[in-house]
Enzyme design. Structure first.
Site, PDB file in Angstrom:
ATOM      1  CB  CYS A 146      13.713  -5.510  90.817  1.00 34.18           C
ATOM      2  SG  CYS A 146      13.198  -6.096  92.463  1.00 34.18           S
ATOM      3  CB  VAL A 147      17.232  -3.710  86.867  1.00 28.57           C
ATOM      4  CG1 VAL A 147      17.658  -3.557  85.412  1.00 28.57           C
ATOM      5  CG2 VAL A 147      16.534  -2.439  87.342  1.00 28.57           C
TER       6      VAL A 147
END
Length: 210
Positions: free
Chosen positions: A150-151
């Site tokens: 997700c980063v």
């Protein structure tokens, strides 16, 4: 190839873009799931959370907007689509699951904006981009979990939407050092400035002083 990796990439990718004039801090998916040894998503990333919390305090002191993201699914996961189908550990984020709650030590403040999402990027299917644009934000500082998931997805969307992007290395974490380091390396080459916590705190301190 016998050429040093850093030397090889420096010939093509060696640009720094800086933090920007009006940044926002985003804490991505610091959920209890990653800190629970009994959960399949456990990653042992206490140091990343501690770093992110320090950056968060500095951001508030400097008057920088702070945004938290969380992942939530209906019980049957239908709102997760193919992502929920492929990544079966996402069942840890169904509504009501303790593992879906924010990690211990991270309680949203009244002046923080919470984004609820179903897919990797904090931008996909949410109001994040329009919210940042309306607030005059020109850049984002990313922290969170996981670096390779997700980063990274948020980082790519951030730069695609036109925001200068910084990723705080110590404030991101993954379940294994390999994907963590590889994705920091690649984001730094193509999409963002990967910066240290110290560099970030110095920048935020200067914003406060100004």
């Amino acid at each position: 190839m016998s050429e040093n990796l850093d030397d090889n990439y420096a010939r093509a990718y060696n640009t720094r873009v800086g933090f920007g004039a009006r940044p926002a801090l985003i804490l991505i998916d610091f959920a209890h799931a990653y800190f629970d040894p009994d959960c399949s998503l456990y990653a042992g990333v206490d140091d990343a959370l501690a770093s992110a919390l320090r950056v968060r305090e500095a951001a508030h002191a400097a008057g920088i907007p702070v945004i938290l993201t969380e992942v939530r699914y209906q019980q049957n996961g239908i709102d997760g689509g193919r992502f929920f189908e492929k990544a079966t550990p996402l069942k840890a984020f169904v509504k009501g699951a303790p593992t879906a709650e924010f990690a211990k030590g991270l309680v949203p403040r009244d002046d923080e904006f919470v984004i609820t999402k179903q897919y990797p990027s904090a931008f996909f299917g949410t109001s994040l981009s329009s919210t940042l644009t309306a607030a005059g934000i020109d850049s984002v500082i990313l922290t969170g979990l996981t670096t390779s998931g997700c980063v990274r997805a948020t980082c790519i969307d951030a730069v695609s939407y036109g925001f200068r992007t910084a990723v705080v290395a110590e404030a991101c974490g993954d379940r294994h050092p390999g994907p963590h380091e590889a994705n920091l390396f690649d984001m730094n080459a193509k999409y963002a400035d990967v910066v240290s916590e110290t560099e970030t705190l110095t920048f935020l301190g200067a914003k406060l002083a100004a």
